[in-house]
Scaffold this motif. Sequence first.
Motif, PDB file in Angstrom:
ATOM      1  N   PRO A  64       0.846  -1.195   0.000  1.00 53.02           N
ATOM      2  CA  PRO A  64       0.000   0.000   0.000  1.00 53.02           C
ATOM      3  C   PRO A  64       0.882   1.246   0.000  1.00 53.02           C
ATOM      4  O   PRO A  64       1.947   1.256   0.622  1.00 53.02           O
ATOM      5  CB  PRO A  64      -0.790  -0.097   1.300  1.00 53.02           C
ATOM      6  CG  PRO A  64      -0.566  -1.473   1.826  1.00 53.02           C
ATOM      7  CD  PRO A  64       0.671  -2.003   1.190  1.00 53.02           C
ATOM      8  N   ASN A  65       0.427   2.277  -0.695  1.00 54.50           N
ATOM      9  CA  ASN A  65       1.207   3.516  -0.699  1.00 54.50           C
ATOM     10  C   ASN A  65       0.745   4.432   0.431  1.00 54.50           C
ATOM     11  O   ASN A  65      -0.248   4.162   1.104  1.00 54.50           O
ATOM     12  CB  ASN A  65       1.130   4.203  -2.070  1.00 54.50           C
ATOM     13  CG  ASN A  65      -0.277   4.595  -2.447  1.00 54.50           C
ATOM     14  OD1 ASN A  65      -1.035   5.091  -1.618  1.00 54.50           O
ATOM     15  ND2 ASN A  65      -0.642   4.376  -3.701  1.00 54.50           N
ATOM     16  N   ALA A  67      -0.683   7.302   0.416  1.00 55.30           N
ATOM     17  CA  ALA A  67      -2.027   7.866   0.250  1.00 55.30           C
ATOM     18  C   ALA A  67      -3.099   6.863   0.686  1.00 55.30           C
ATOM     19  O   ALA A  67      -4.080   7.236   1.340  1.00 55.30           O
ATOM     20  CB  ALA A  67      -2.248   8.274  -1.201  1.00 55.30           C
ATOM     21  N   GLN A  68      -2.910   5.590   0.341  1.00 50.57           N
ATOM     22  CA  GLN A  68      -3.870   4.566   0.741  1.00 50.57           C
ATOM     23  C   GLN A  68      -3.883   4.398   2.254  1.00 50.57           C
ATOM     24  O   GLN A  68      -4.939   4.287   2.871  1.00 50.57           O
ATOM     25  CB  GLN A  68      -3.524   3.228   0.083  1.00 50.57           C
ATOM     26  CG  GLN A  68      -3.754   3.201  -1.411  1.00 50.57           C
ATOM     27  CD  GLN A  68      -3.173   1.947  -2.033  1.00 50.57           C
ATOM     28  OE1 GLN A  68      -2.033   1.571  -1.763  1.00 50.57           O
ATOM     29  NE2 GLN A  68      -3.968   1.301  -2.883  1.00 50.57           N
ATOM     30  N   ILE A  69      -2.709   4.383   2.838  1.00 52.63           N
ATOM     31  CA  ILE A  69      -2.609   4.245   4.289  1.00 52.63           C
ATOM     32  C   ILE A  69      -3.243   5.447   4.973  1.00 52.63           C
ATOM     33  O   ILE A  69      -4.011   5.308   5.923  1.00 52.63           O
ATOM     34  CB  ILE A  69      -1.140   4.063   4.723  1.00 52.63           C
ATOM     35  CG1 ILE A  69      -0.630   2.706   4.226  1.00 52.63           C
ATOM     36  CG2 ILE A  69      -0.995   4.183   6.242  1.00 52.63           C
ATOM     37  CD1 ILE A  69       0.858   2.508   4.378  1.00 52.63           C
ATOM     38  N   ALA A  71      -5.584   7.350   3.862  1.00 51.38           N
ATOM     39  CA  ALA A  71      -7.030   7.405   3.625  1.00 51.38           C
ATOM     40  C   ALA A  71      -7.802   6.428   4.508  1.00 51.38           C
ATOM     41  O   ALA A  71      -9.023   6.514   4.614  1.00 51.38           O
ATOM     42  CB  ALA A  71      -7.333   7.121   2.160  1.00 51.38           C
ATOM     43  N   SER A  72      -7.093   5.501   5.147  1.00 50.81           N
ATOM     44  CA  SER A  72      -7.783   4.519   5.974  1.00 50.81           C
ATOM     45  C   SER A  72      -7.989   5.067   7.380  1.00 50.81           C
ATOM     46  O   SER A  72      -7.262   5.937   7.848  1.00 50.81           O
ATOM     47  CB  SER A  72      -6.984   3.213   6.018  1.00 50.81           C
ATOM     48  OG  SER A  72      -5.741   3.425   6.640  1.00 50.81           O
TER      49      SER A  72
END
Length: 150
Positions: A64-65, A67-69, A71-72
């Motif tokens: 995961p990048n 941004a994904q991390i 956004a969680s």
Amino acid sequence: MPSLQFAVLAALGLGAGASIIVQQALVANLRSALDSALWAVFVSYLGGLLTMALLLAATRQPLPNAAQIGASSWLSWAGGVFGVVYIAIAVAILPRLGAATTLALILTGQMLASVVIDHFGLFGVPRHPADLTRVGGIILLGAGVALVSR
């Protein structure tokens, strides 16, 4: 949903349910051998971590990048805590109550929590109001626990 698709998904669900009690029994055996529930749970999760790492490598899942991390939800990262609570308690009670009663209690607890989560739409789950049928199902599961534990 086509009946074959449902049959396959139902079989997978049954396999997942069976794996829960197999895991509990194996970790309970390890608990006896190690004389420690906590070390037995640690070994179980270490085995799970290694298996997951192999599965990730085999399927070539990208990391995961940021941004994904970002956004969680921070709460989403706490799922493992509940896994430890679940398996530690299960390993502690299985030798005392037996596999059937342990699983019946766990299933009833899962259903009770699921109805509450559905009713209030907790954790981003779509709302499904708790009606008489769902509450009746939980009561029947409680009766099942009473029957299985005799």
